[in-house]
Design an enzyme around this catalytic site. Structure first.
Site, PDB file in Angstrom:
ATOM      1  N   SER A   1       0.844  -1.200   0.000  1.00  0.00           N
ATOM      2  CA  SER A   1       0.000   0.000   0.000  1.00  0.00           C
ATOM      3  C   SER A   1       0.877   1.247   0.000  1.00  0.00           C
ATOM      4  O   SER A   1       1.787   1.367   0.816  1.00  0.00           O
ATOM      5  CB  SER A   1      -0.907   0.027   1.235  1.00  0.00           C
ATOM      6  OG  SER A   1      -1.620   1.255   1.281  1.00  0.00           O
TER       7      SER A   1
ATOM      8  N   VAL B   1       7.477   2.319   4.021  1.00  0.00           N
ATOM      9  CA  VAL B   1       8.410   1.648   3.112  1.00  0.00           C
ATOM     10  C   VAL B   1       7.891   1.717   1.676  1.00  0.00           C
ATOM     11  O   VAL B   1       8.657   1.972   0.743  1.00  0.00           O
ATOM     12  CB  VAL B   1       8.671   0.189   3.555  1.00  0.00           C
ATOM     13  CG1 VAL B   1       9.603  -0.522   2.571  1.00  0.00           C
ATOM     14  CG2 VAL B   1       9.270   0.153   4.954  1.00  0.00           C
ATOM     15  N   CYS B   2       6.595   1.535   1.492  1.00  0.00           N
ATOM     16  CA  CYS B   2       6.015   1.600   0.139  1.00  0.00           C
ATOM     17  C   CYS B   2       6.170   3.001  -0.452  1.00  0.00           C
ATOM     18  O   CYS B   2       6.479   3.162  -1.630  1.00  0.00           O
ATOM     19  CB  CYS B   2       4.542   1.209   0.176  1.00  0.00           C
ATOM     20  SG  CYS B   2       4.231  -0.468   0.766  1.00  0.00           S
ATOM     21  N   ASP B   3       5.949   4.003   0.370  1.00  0.00           N
ATOM     22  CA  ASP B   3       6.133   5.399  -0.016  1.00  0.00           C
ATOM     23  C   ASP B   3       7.576   5.614  -0.465  1.00  0.00           C
ATOM     24  O   ASP B   3       7.829   6.125  -1.570  1.00  0.00           O
ATOM     25  CB  ASP B   3       5.785   6.279   1.198  1.00  0.00           C
ATOM     26  CG  ASP B   3       6.004   7.759   0.961  1.00  0.00           C
ATOM     27  OD1 ASP B   3       7.175   8.176   0.790  1.00  0.00           O
ATOM     28  OD2 ASP B   3       5.019   8.512   0.990  1.00  0.00           O
TER      29      ASP B   3
ATOM     30  N   THR C   1       8.458   3.722  -3.789  1.00  0.00           N
ATOM     31  CA  THR C   1       7.877   4.345  -4.987  1.00  0.00           C
ATOM     32  C   THR C   1       8.586   5.650  -5.321  1.00  0.00           C
ATOM     33  O   THR C   1       8.879   5.924  -6.489  1.00  0.00           O
ATOM     34  CB  THR C   1       6.364   4.539  -4.792  1.00  0.00           C
ATOM     35  OG1 THR C   1       5.797   3.265  -4.445  1.00  0.00           O
ATOM     36  CG2 THR C   1       5.710   5.057  -6.057  1.00  0.00           C
TER      37      THR C   1
END
Length: 173
Positions: free
Chosen positions: A59, A64-66, A69
């Site tokens: 998500s 970490v996803c932020d 990306t």
């Protein structure tokens, strides 16, 4: 029957079940049908003739996803027009668009696996317990052969950023 793999991934040390096959370098990349928005879909064929770096995140609204990306968005600037970076998550398409706008992310293509998790199942990264996709990175060449795979053992850790970018640059010659 859909394949399930246990003991291959964890979330904060707790075991997860990944649904789908374990893809390897040399395999043909499975086709996918992901949402660009609520009405428009994208398939692997839409990116024909390009090297594809596919960054999979659970998500975008997590740290970490932020970071993952944003990092691949920065890397995209130096890779040229023969490369497309796709970020796949199970976030709704309008949540992806809102996040990209707020984060200033404009070089990656965000695609949503929210409808039926078909990408997660085809690429072997669907987390059965959460109905989210496990963090992973795939590099797919212009002929749709997989040239790099990293499926994270621990969901909350960062992927290797240098190796997939190096794999893309090697394909560029």
């Amino acid at each position: 029957m859909t394949q399930e793999r246990t003991s291959v991934a964890t979330f904060k040390g707790n075991p997860l079940t990944l649904v789908g096959p374990e893809l390897k370098v040399g395999d043909t990349a499975p086709d996918f049908r992901l949402n660009k928005n609520l009405l428009e879909e994208a398939t692997l064929q839409d990116f024909a003739g390009k090297i594809k770096l596919i960054s999979v995140v659970p998500s975008l609204d997590t740290g970490v996803c932020d970071a993952q990306t944003r990092r691949f968005n920065e890397e995209a600037a130096g890779l040229g027009d023969d490369v497309v970076i796709l970020t796949v998550s199970c976030d709704l398409p309008f949540a992806q668009a809102r996040w990209c706008g707020a984060a200033g992310v404009d070089r990656v293509v965000t695609l949503s696996d929210y409808k039926d998790n078909s990408f997660g199942k085809a690429y072997g990264v669907l987390i059965k317990e959460f109905a989210l996709d496990q963090r992973a990175v795939f590099v797919v060449d212009k002929e749709n052969k997989i040239r790099y795979v990293e499926v994270l053992k621990e969901m909350s850790e960062h992927p290797d950023y240098e190796k997939p970018v190096a794999a893309v640059k090697e394909l560029l010659g």
